[in-house]
Design a protein around this motif. Sequence first.
Motif, short mmCIF file in Angstrom:
data_model
loop_
_atom_site.label_atom_id
_atom_site.label_comp_id
_atom_site.label_asym_id
_atom_site.label_seq_id
_atom_site.Cartn_x
_atom_site.Cartn_y
_atom_site.Cartn_z
N LYS A 192 0.90 -1.20 0.19
CA LYS A 192 -0.03 -0.04 0.08
C LYS A 192 0.70 1.30 -0.06
O LYS A 192 2.02 1.40 0.45
N ILE A 193 0.40 2.47 -0.62
CA ILE A 193 1.06 3.52 -0.67
C ILE A 193 0.38 4.76 0.05
O ILE A 193 -0.82 4.80 0.45
N TYR A 194 1.53 5.25 1.01
CA TYR A 194 1.14 6.33 1.89
C TYR A 194 2.07 7.46 1.58
O TYR A 194 3.32 7.42 1.19
N GLN A 195 1.56 8.77 1.75
CA GLN A 195 2.17 10.18 1.33
C GLN A 195 2.49 10.66 2.99
O GLN A 195 1.54 10.74 3.68
N ARG A 196 3.51 11.02 3.24
CA ARG A 196 3.71 11.93 4.45
C ARG A 196 3.38 13.48 4.46
O ARG A 196 3.96 14.12 3.35
N ALA A 197 2.57 13.98 5.26
CA ALA A 197 1.87 14.92 5.07
C ALA A 197 2.42 16.03 6.23
O ALA A 197 3.04 15.63 7.27
N GLY A 198 2.32 17.32 6.26
CA GLY A 198 2.93 17.99 7.33
C GLY A 198 4.28 18.35 7.51
O GLY A 198 4.84 19.02 8.31
N ILE A 199 5.24 18.31 6.20
CA ILE A 199 6.37 18.45 6.25
C ILE A 199 6.91 19.86 6.11
O ILE A 199 6.26 20.42 5.17
N THR A 200 7.68 20.40 6.89
CA THR A 200 8.01 21.75 6.70
C THR A 200 9.56 22.08 7.07
O THR A 200 9.93 20.93 7.62
#
Length: 288
Positions: free
Chosen positions: A238-246
């Motif tokens: 399954k594919i996941y994207q990491r969000a909230g990277i700053t």
Amino acid sequence: MRCRTAAPLRYYFNAAESHKLRDNMKAVVAFLLVLCSLAVSLAHTRWNCREGPRLYGAMQIDAGMGKVVVADKYKRTYFLSGVALYRLGRMGMKHVSVGAGGVWGSSNANKVYKYVAGDFSLAKGLSMYQVDAGGDGQIVGVGSGSYNTYCLKEKTALDYCGRGTLSWSYLSRKMMYYSCGSKWGCWGVDKRYRIWVTKNISPTNCRTSGWTAVSGPRMKMIEVSSDGKVFGVTTTGKIYQRAGITNRCRQGTRWLYVPMCMPVRHVSYDLCNLWIVTTSGLIMKCSH
């Protein structure tokens, strides 16, 4: 009285029948990809997925600097031009990567190669299970057998033309897969499928700082794009994207599920396009 055994049945196909069979298989594959594309688009309106360049038996894909390279199950490498894939050099690679540091690969024997003057040239030095060229000029890799991570300084990587022995810097961390972006650090997956991020890596001296464990699903690989986007594939495909990277929060805040109707082997992201290799060896291209 002797009993005669029946001769085994054999099926013979002439050239026309063979081509017809291949065409039918391609039609079935194309139909499945259309259904998959529709399912993904309906499930998640952010992504519009369609069939990518046809290469049956694809194993790994990497995108960077506007370029796309692929390795297949026969350890042949390709580059994308237009809508078609073309052979990249004569040497076979099980893993190939493209980025600011050039095109690099790892062979089936874990030897490191750099693409120089139209073909892959052996880079003498450490053996690597996997290499990544997506950083800010530096090359990183995972050592074969030891799973130690290493870095090749930017100047050394850019200047290398196939002569001499490369000197890699040890990064004091064991990983199974390692990937860098030019914007916000490097990410990796260890042998226990746990996720790690290093907040800083210097392309000039390969120094790293701020290793942080990131909670989330068990990942078998993770990729970082040049603009800092992070995608990973779980052990179940399954594919996941990491969000909230700053800049202040390099590890991000949450994982976003990217639905696919087929299990996935490998992903890479570059310039608004997500490139996917399924476990069945098909390539898909998703955009948003």
